[in-house]
Design a protein around this motif. Sequence first.
Motif, PDB file in Angstrom:
ATOM      1  N   MET A   1       0.754  -1.183   0.016  1.00 25.98           N
ATOM      2  CA  MET A   1       0.061  -0.088   0.015  1.00 25.98           C
ATOM      3  C   MET A   1       0.785   1.272  -0.062  1.00 25.98           C
ATOM      4  N   LYS A   2       2.098   1.135   0.821  1.00 28.74           N
ATOM      5  CA  LYS A   2       2.840   2.314   0.649  1.00 28.74           C
ATOM      6  C   LYS A   2       3.514   2.648  -0.394  1.00 28.74           C
ATOM      7  N   LYS A   3       3.960   1.651  -1.361  1.00 27.11           N
ATOM      8  CA  LYS A   3       4.298   1.789  -2.591  1.00 27.11           C
ATOM      9  C   LYS A   3       3.238   2.434  -3.706  1.00 27.11           C
ATOM     10  N   VAL A   4       1.891   1.976  -3.653  1.00 26.49           N
ATOM     11  CA  VAL A   4       0.851   2.618  -4.398  1.00 26.49           C
ATOM     12  C   VAL A   4       0.656   4.053  -4.088  1.00 26.49           C
ATOM     13  N   PHE A   5       0.729   4.581  -2.729  1.00 26.47           N
ATOM     14  CA  PHE A   5       0.657   5.974  -2.294  1.00 26.47           C
ATOM     15  C   PHE A   5       1.979   6.670  -2.626  1.00 26.47           C
ATOM     16  N   SER A   6       3.127   5.984  -2.502  1.00 25.41           N
ATOM     17  CA  SER A   6       4.367   7.111  -3.125  1.00 25.41           C
ATOM     18  C   SER A   6       4.102   6.801  -4.325  1.00 25.41           C
ATOM     19  N   LEU A   7       3.766   6.231  -5.348  1.00 23.95           N
ATOM     20  CA  LEU A   7       3.615   6.176  -6.818  1.00 23.95           C
ATOM     21  C   LEU A   7       2.637   7.285  -7.144  1.00 23.95           C
ATOM     22  N   LEU A   8       1.455   7.331  -6.485  1.00 23.64           N
ATOM     23  CA  LEU A   8       0.439   8.470  -6.657  1.00 23.64           C
ATOM     24  C   LEU A   8       1.054   9.649  -6.508  1.00 23.64           C
ATOM     25  N   SER A   9       1.412   9.757  -5.149  1.00 21.26           N
ATOM     26  CA  SER A   9       2.068  11.139  -4.751  1.00 21.26           C
ATOM     27  C   SER A   9       3.320  11.782  -5.894  1.00 21.26           C
ATOM     28  N   ILE A  10       4.015  10.709  -6.549  1.00 25.60           N
ATOM     29  CA  ILE A  10       5.128  11.216  -7.174  1.00 25.60           C
ATOM     30  C   ILE A  10       4.313  11.678  -8.696  1.00 25.60           C
ATOM     31  N   ILE A  11       3.376  11.042  -9.060  1.00 24.99           N
ATOM     32  CA  ILE A  11       2.599  11.476 -10.378  1.00 24.99           C
ATOM     33  C   ILE A  11       2.015  12.594  -9.879  1.00 24.99           C
ATOM     34  N   ALA A  12       1.366  12.676  -8.858  1.00 26.57           N
ATOM     35  CA  ALA A  12       0.415  14.142  -8.718  1.00 26.57           C
ATOM     36  C   ALA A  12       1.412  15.256  -8.625  1.00 26.57           C
TER      37      ALA A  12
END
Length: 124
Positions: free
Chosen positions: A1-12
Amino acid sequence: MKKVFSLLSIIAIILVSNCSRIPENDNPVIGIWSDIEVAPASTTAKSQTVRKEWIFNDAYLGRYHRKINGSITFKTDFKWSYENDKYIISYPGTDMEDQVLSMKSSEEGNTLADAIGNVIAVRE
């Protein structure tokens, strides 16, 4: 879940940083304007050519040169703004007064004139 949240943060972050744009300044004053005066020769000195040159850029800044017989005798930066069909030019750090100019168009070309109508510079 942390990886998905980190990836979404970077994309944002990437999307937000790429959305900002610098507004384009396409004001017709942008470019080089000049005024040339020729002082007649006297019995003790030859004639002098005095050229004043204003270079307006799109960041509301510019460079002013004064040349005598082709040699730069004075140069400084200036700020400019455009309000109510008038150009206001200020020369910070100098004792030069602010200028309020308007652009005039004719068959011969564009000119910058003061409030009285005296031509200050012509477009090159």
